[in-house]
Scaffold this motif. Structure first.
Motif, PDB file in Angstrom:
ATOM      1  N   VAL A 129       1.062  -1.097   0.165  1.00 30.03           N
ATOM      2  CA  VAL A 129      -0.026   0.517   0.141  1.00 30.03           C
ATOM      3  C   VAL A 129       1.060   1.244   0.196  1.00 30.03           C
ATOM      4  O   VAL A 129       1.318   1.058   0.987  1.00 30.03           O
ATOM      5  CB  VAL A 129      -0.993  -0.092   1.128  1.00 30.03           C
ATOM      6  N   SER A 130       1.233   1.747  -0.977  1.00 33.16           N
ATOM      7  CA  SER A 130       1.938   2.914  -1.261  1.00 33.16           C
ATOM      8  C   SER A 130       1.180   4.328  -1.618  1.00 33.16           C
ATOM      9  O   SER A 130       0.161   4.119  -2.283  1.00 33.16           O
ATOM     10  CB  SER A 130       2.568   2.414  -2.723  1.00 33.16           C
ATOM     11  N   ASP A 131       1.710   5.297  -0.815  1.00 34.70           N
ATOM     12  CA  ASP A 131       1.155   6.852  -0.440  1.00 34.70           C
ATOM     13  C   ASP A 131       1.406   7.231  -1.567  1.00 34.70           C
ATOM     14  O   ASP A 131       2.376   7.367  -2.740  1.00 34.70           O
ATOM     15  CB  ASP A 131       1.655   7.614   0.373  1.00 34.70           C
ATOM     16  N   ALA A 132       0.642   7.997  -2.832  1.00 35.46           N
ATOM     17  CA  ALA A 132       0.269   8.646  -4.051  1.00 35.46           C
ATOM     18  C   ALA A 132       1.532   9.695  -3.783  1.00 35.46           C
ATOM     19  O   ALA A 132       1.806  10.164  -4.710  1.00 35.46           O
ATOM     20  CB  ALA A 132      -1.169   9.358  -3.641  1.00 35.46           C
ATOM     21  N   PRO A 170       0.807 -12.181   3.141  1.00 37.35           N
ATOM     22  CA  PRO A 170       2.127 -10.810   3.774  1.00 37.35           C
ATOM     23  C   PRO A 170       1.294  -9.246   2.824  1.00 37.35           C
ATOM     24  O   PRO A 170       1.435  -9.434   2.022  1.00 37.35           O
ATOM     25  CB  PRO A 170       2.934 -10.910   2.695  1.00 37.35           C
ATOM     26  N   ALA A 171       1.186  -7.873   3.901  1.00 35.77           N
ATOM     27  CA  ALA A 171       1.185  -6.620   3.287  1.00 35.77           C
ATOM     28  C   ALA A 171       2.031  -5.705   4.011  1.00 35.77           C
ATOM     29  O   ALA A 171       2.847  -5.705   4.620  1.00 35.77           O
ATOM     30  CB  ALA A 171       0.045  -6.495   3.751  1.00 35.77           C
ATOM     31  N   VAL A 172       2.458  -4.699   3.072  1.00 31.66           N
ATOM     32  CA  VAL A 172       3.101  -3.614   3.862  1.00 31.66           C
ATOM     33  C   VAL A 172       2.684  -1.716   3.580  1.00 31.66           C
ATOM     34  O   VAL A 172       2.546  -1.924   1.988  1.00 31.66           O
ATOM     35  CB  VAL A 172       5.233  -3.541   3.072  1.00 31.66           C
ATOM     36  N   ALA A 173       3.049  -1.707   4.166  1.00 27.03           N
ATOM     37  CA  ALA A 173       2.640   0.277   4.115  1.00 27.03           C
ATOM     38  C   ALA A 173       4.351   0.419   3.295  1.00 27.03           C
ATOM     39  O   ALA A 173       4.691   0.121   4.340  1.00 27.03           O
ATOM     40  CB  ALA A 173       1.493   0.634   4.356  1.00 27.03           C
ATOM     41  N   VAL A 174       4.348   1.130   2.641  1.00 23.43           N
ATOM     42  CA  VAL A 174       5.333   2.337   2.267  1.00 23.43           C
ATOM     43  C   VAL A 174       4.630   3.592   2.169  1.00 23.43           C
ATOM     44  O   VAL A 174       4.205   3.904   1.380  1.00 23.43           O
ATOM     45  CB  VAL A 174       5.608   1.620   0.539  1.00 23.43           C
ATOM     46  N   TYR A 198      -3.515  -5.121  10.811  1.00 24.52           N
ATOM     47  CA  TYR A 198      -4.114  -5.481   9.768  1.00 24.52           C
ATOM     48  C   TYR A 198      -2.925  -6.433   9.515  1.00 24.52           C
ATOM     49  O   TYR A 198      -3.072  -7.075   9.108  1.00 24.52           O
ATOM     50  CB  TYR A 198      -4.664  -4.525   9.160  1.00 24.52           C
ATOM     51  N   ARG A 199      -1.515  -6.628  11.245  1.00 27.44           N
ATOM     52  CA  ARG A 199      -0.747  -7.174  10.711  1.00 27.44           C
ATOM     53  C   ARG A 199       0.330  -6.787   9.251  1.00 27.44           C
ATOM     54  O   ARG A 199       1.065  -8.113   8.772  1.00 27.44           O
ATOM     55  CB  ARG A 199      -0.695  -8.717  11.398  1.00 27.44           C
ATOM     56  N   ALA A 200       0.174  -6.044   9.322  1.00 26.30           N
ATOM     57  CA  ALA A 200       0.662  -4.927   8.118  1.00 26.30           C
ATOM     58  C   ALA A 200       2.194  -4.624   8.126  1.00 26.30           C
ATOM     59  O   ALA A 200       2.639  -4.013   9.622  1.00 26.30           O
ATOM     60  CB  ALA A 200       0.513  -4.461   7.115  1.00 26.30           C
ATOM     61  N   GLY A 201       3.385  -3.862   7.720  1.00 29.19           N
ATOM     62  CA  GLY A 201       5.004  -4.349   7.840  1.00 29.19           C
ATOM     63  C   GLY A 201       4.976  -2.509   7.106  1.00 29.19           C
ATOM     64  O   GLY A 201       4.093  -2.310   6.775  1.00 29.19           O
ATOM     65  N   ALA A 227      11.970   3.786  16.450  1.00 24.90           N
ATOM     66  CA  ALA A 227      12.771   2.743  16.155  1.00 24.90           C
ATOM     67  C   ALA A 227      12.845   2.130  16.802  1.00 24.90           C
ATOM     68  O   ALA A 227      12.553   1.289  17.455  1.00 24.90           O
ATOM     69  CB  ALA A 227      13.642   3.887  16.627  1.00 24.90           C
ATOM     70  N   GLY A 228      13.519   1.013  16.532  1.00 27.97           N
ATOM     71  CA  GLY A 228      13.248  -0.694  16.958  1.00 27.97           C
ATOM     72  C   GLY A 228      12.033  -1.501  16.479  1.00 27.97           C
ATOM     73  O   GLY A 228      12.237  -2.371  17.637  1.00 27.97           O
ATOM     74  N   ASP A 229      11.607  -1.022  16.198  1.00 27.26           N
ATOM     75  CA  ASP A 229       9.929  -2.072  16.373  1.00 27.26           C
ATOM     76  C   ASP A 229      10.333  -2.952  15.169  1.00 27.26           C
ATOM     77  O   ASP A 229      10.426  -2.453  14.425  1.00 27.26           O
ATOM     78  CB  ASP A 229       8.938  -0.830  15.439  1.00 27.26           C
ATOM     79  N   PRO A 230       9.694  -4.213  16.274  1.00 26.24           N
ATOM     80  CA  PRO A 230      10.593  -5.189  14.766  1.00 26.24           C
ATOM     81  C   PRO A 230       9.605  -5.276  13.371  1.00 26.24           C
ATOM     82  O   PRO A 230       9.411  -5.961  13.280  1.00 26.24           O
ATOM     83  CB  PRO A 230       9.738  -6.214  15.671  1.00 26.24           C
ATOM     84  N   ASP A 231       8.357  -4.455  13.313  1.00 28.10           N
ATOM     85  CA  ASP A 231       7.430  -4.881  12.630  1.00 28.10           C
ATOM     86  C   ASP A 231       7.948  -3.280  11.286  1.00 28.10           C
ATOM     87  O   ASP A 231       6.772  -3.113  10.360  1.00 28.10           O
ATOM     88  CB  ASP A 231       6.026  -4.647  12.495  1.00 28.10           C
ATOM     89  N   VAL A 232       8.967  -2.786  11.524  1.00 27.05           N
ATOM     90  CA  VAL A 232       9.648  -1.374  11.223  1.00 27.05           C
ATOM     91  C   VAL A 232      10.930  -1.194  10.101  1.00 27.05           C
ATOM     92  O   VAL A 232      11.235  -1.766  10.967  1.00 27.05           O
ATOM     93  CB  VAL A 232       9.010  -0.240  12.162  1.00 27.05           C
ATOM     94  N   VAL A 233      10.800  -1.485   9.486  1.00 30.55           N
ATOM     95  CA  VAL A 233      12.210  -0.792   8.841  1.00 30.55           C
ATOM     96  C   VAL A 233      12.158   0.531   8.003  1.00 30.55           C
ATOM     97  O   VAL A 233      10.856   0.988   7.733  1.00 30.55           O
ATOM     98  CB  VAL A 233      11.919  -1.759   6.935  1.00 30.55           C
ATOM     99  N   ALA A 234      13.681   0.991   7.963  1.00 27.79           N
ATOM    100  CA  ALA A 234      13.772   2.103   7.640  1.00 27.79           C
ATOM    101  C   ALA A 234      14.511   2.152   6.499  1.00 27.79           C
ATOM    102  O   ALA A 234      15.502   1.390   5.957  1.00 27.79           O
ATOM    103  CB  ALA A 234      13.772   3.256   8.561  1.00 27.79           C
TER     104      ALA A 234
END
Ligand code: PMP
Length: 393
Positions: A129-132, A170-174, A198-201, A227-234
C-alpha cells in the motif's frame, strides 16, 4: 506490417521516436538541462540537500580521503564477493545504533536501498500500500516487486486501512517519512497503528528525516517511537544530512539477513565506495557529537517559512528542512528560479512530471549553517523576483 515497409518518419531511424517527445517537451516548456556548478562560487545555495552543512566539513572530506587511501578508490566487487570492508561493517553498526534499529545494511544509493527494501519485503501474493506522494524510488520499488500495489491518497491512514482490509497474506505500507516535494511529514504514528491492526509491515523512507528529525537528528522513526519496532523498516540516504553518497536499510536483523540473501540491488551491485562510507561515518560521528545541528536545520526552515509567508507567498509549513513555495505555472516557476539564480541565489524548481498534483513549486532547503544575513538575502531575492500570481490574494 514489415518494419521496412513503413513510411512513418518516427520509425525511419531507431531513435526517431524521441524527436516527437522532445518537441512536445519543448512546446510545454518542460525541458530539463544540466548545470555543472563550480566548486567555489559566491552563489547562495538553497537547493542542495546538505541539510547540516557537513558535505564540505573537513572531518567529512578527510573521512572520505582516508578511506580511499586505506581501502582504495572503489569497493572492487559486490558486497557478497569482495566489496564488504570492515569500514562498511562499522558504518552499518553505527547507523543502526544511532537510529535505534537492530541492524543496518548499506547500499550504493538511497534509490537502491528503496528498491531493495520494497522488492524483498513484497513477495508474490503480497500487497504493497503506497502513498500517492511517495518518492520515485519507492514507486519503482513497487513496480519491480512481485506483490501487487495499491496506491492510496496522500497521508491518509484510513485509506491505508481500507486497502489492507481487502487483502489476506503478507502486506506492507510504504511511505516517505518527509515528502520530498512539499516537505510535509507522514502521519507515522497513525500509519503504524493501522499497520499493527492489519498485521502489515511499515517501510518508511527517512531520506529527509535523518539528521533533521528526532533527538539529535536520529530520524523520523526515533521521533515517533518507532525505532526498533520489529514491524518497521526504515530506509536512508547518506547523501543529504550526512553529506556523502549511498543508502541504507535499517530494521530487525532477520529482515537485514533476508535482504542480504534476496535483494537484487544489493547482491548484484558493486559495494558502496569506501570514500563514501568513510565520509558518511565521519558525518555520523560529528552529528553524535554536535546534536544541535538537527534543531538548527529545523529552526532555519521555520524562519524561512515564516518570512516567506509574511511576504504573502504560499509556502508550505515545513515539518523538516524542505520548504516548498507555490508558483502559478511551470513557466513562471522556471522563470522565478532563473531570476533567483541571476541574483545569486540557487533554488530548486519542481514541476510536472515530477509533481504528482501538477503544481509547480520553488523548493528551498534549509541548512543548519545558514547565517541570519544569508536567510535575509534569500528571502529578499525570492520576494523581489516573485511573479504576481505567486502571492496570496
Ligand atoms: N528517497 C527520497 C525521499 C529522496 O528524496 C531521494 C533522493 N532524491 C532518494 C530516496 C534517493 O536517494 P539517493 O539520492 O541516495 O539515491
Amino acid at each position: 506490417m514489415h518494419r521496412q515497409a513503413t513510411n512513418d518518419s518516427s520509425a525511419a531511424t531507431p531513435f526517431g521516436w524521441i524527436d516527437e517527445q522532445s518537441a512536445q517537451r519543448r512546446a510545454a516548456g518542460l525541458v530539463r538541462v544540466l548545470r555543472p556548478r563550480a566548486a567555489e562560487s559566491d552563489r547562495l545555495d538553497l537547493a542542495g540537500n546538505d541539510y547540516l552543512g557537513l558535505s564540505r566539513h573537513p572531518e567529512v572530506t578527510e573521512g572520505a580521503a582516508a578511506a580511499a587511501r586505506h581501502w582504495g578508490g572503489g569497493a572492487t566487487g559486490s558486497r557478497l564477493v569482495t566489496g564488504s570492508t570492515e569500514l562498511h561493517a562499522e558504518l552499518e553498526r553505527e547507523l543502526a545504533e544511532f537510529c535505534g534499529f537492530e541492524a543496518a545494511l548499506v547500499l550504493s544509493s538511497g534509490y537502491a536501498a528503496n528498491l531493495a527494501a520494497v522488492t524483498a519485503l513484497a513477495p508474490h501474493g503480497s500487497l504493497i500500500v503506497s502513498d500517492a506522494g511517495n518518492h520515485a524510488s519507492l514507486i519503482d520499488g513497487c513496480r519491480l516487486a512481485r506483490g501487487a500495489t495499491s496506491v492510496v491518497a496522500h497521508a491518509d491512514p484510513e485509506a491505508v486501512g481500507k486497502a489492507l482490509d481487502t487483502h489476506t497474506g503478507p502486506a506492507v505500507a510504504v511511505t516517505d517519512s518527509v515528502f520530498s516535494v512539499d516537505g510535509d511529514a507522514a502521519p507515522l504514528a497513525q500509519l503504524a497503528a493501522v499497520c499493527r491492526e492489519y498485521r502489515a509491515g511499515l517501510i518508511m523512507d527517512d531520506a529527509h528525516g535523518l539528521g533533521v528529525l528526532g533527538a539529535g537528528g536520529r530520524g523520523a522513526a526515533q521521533a515517533t517511537g518507532l525505532a526498533g519496532d520489529p514491524d518497521v523498516v526504515a530506509t536512508l540516504t547518506l547523501s543529504k544530512s550526512l553529506g556523502s553518497q549511498g543508502g541504507a536499510v535499517l530494521g530487525p536483523a532477520k529482515v537485514i539477513e533476508h535482504l542480504v540473501n534476496t535483494a537484487r540491488t544489493f547482491i548484484f551491485d558493486t559495494g558502496l565506495a569506501p570514500a563514501a562510507a568513510g565520509a558518511a561515518l565521519a558525518a555520523l560521528r560529528l552529528l553524535s557529537r554536535e546534536p544541535e545541528r538537527a534543531a538548527q536545520a529545523r529552526a532555519v526552515a521555520a524562519e524561512l517559512h515564516g518570512r516567506l509567508t509574511a511576504a504573502g507567498l504560499q509556502a508550505v509549513r515545513p515539518d523538516a528542512a524542505v520548504v516548498s513555495v507555490r508558483a502559478p505555472s511551470p513557466d513562471e516557476a522556471v522563470q522565478w528560479a532563473a531570476d533567483c539564480r541571476a541574483a545569486g541565489l540557487v533554488v530548486g524548481c519542481f514541476r510536472p512530471p515530477s509533481v504528482p498534483d501538477g503544481i509547480s513549486r520553488l523548493r528551498l532547503t534549509a541548512r543548519a549553517t545558514l547565517t541570519g544575513d544569508q536567510i535575509e538575502r534569500a528571502v529578499r531575492t525570492i520576494e523581489r523576483t516573485a511573479p504576481a500570481g505567486a502571492r496570496t490574494a
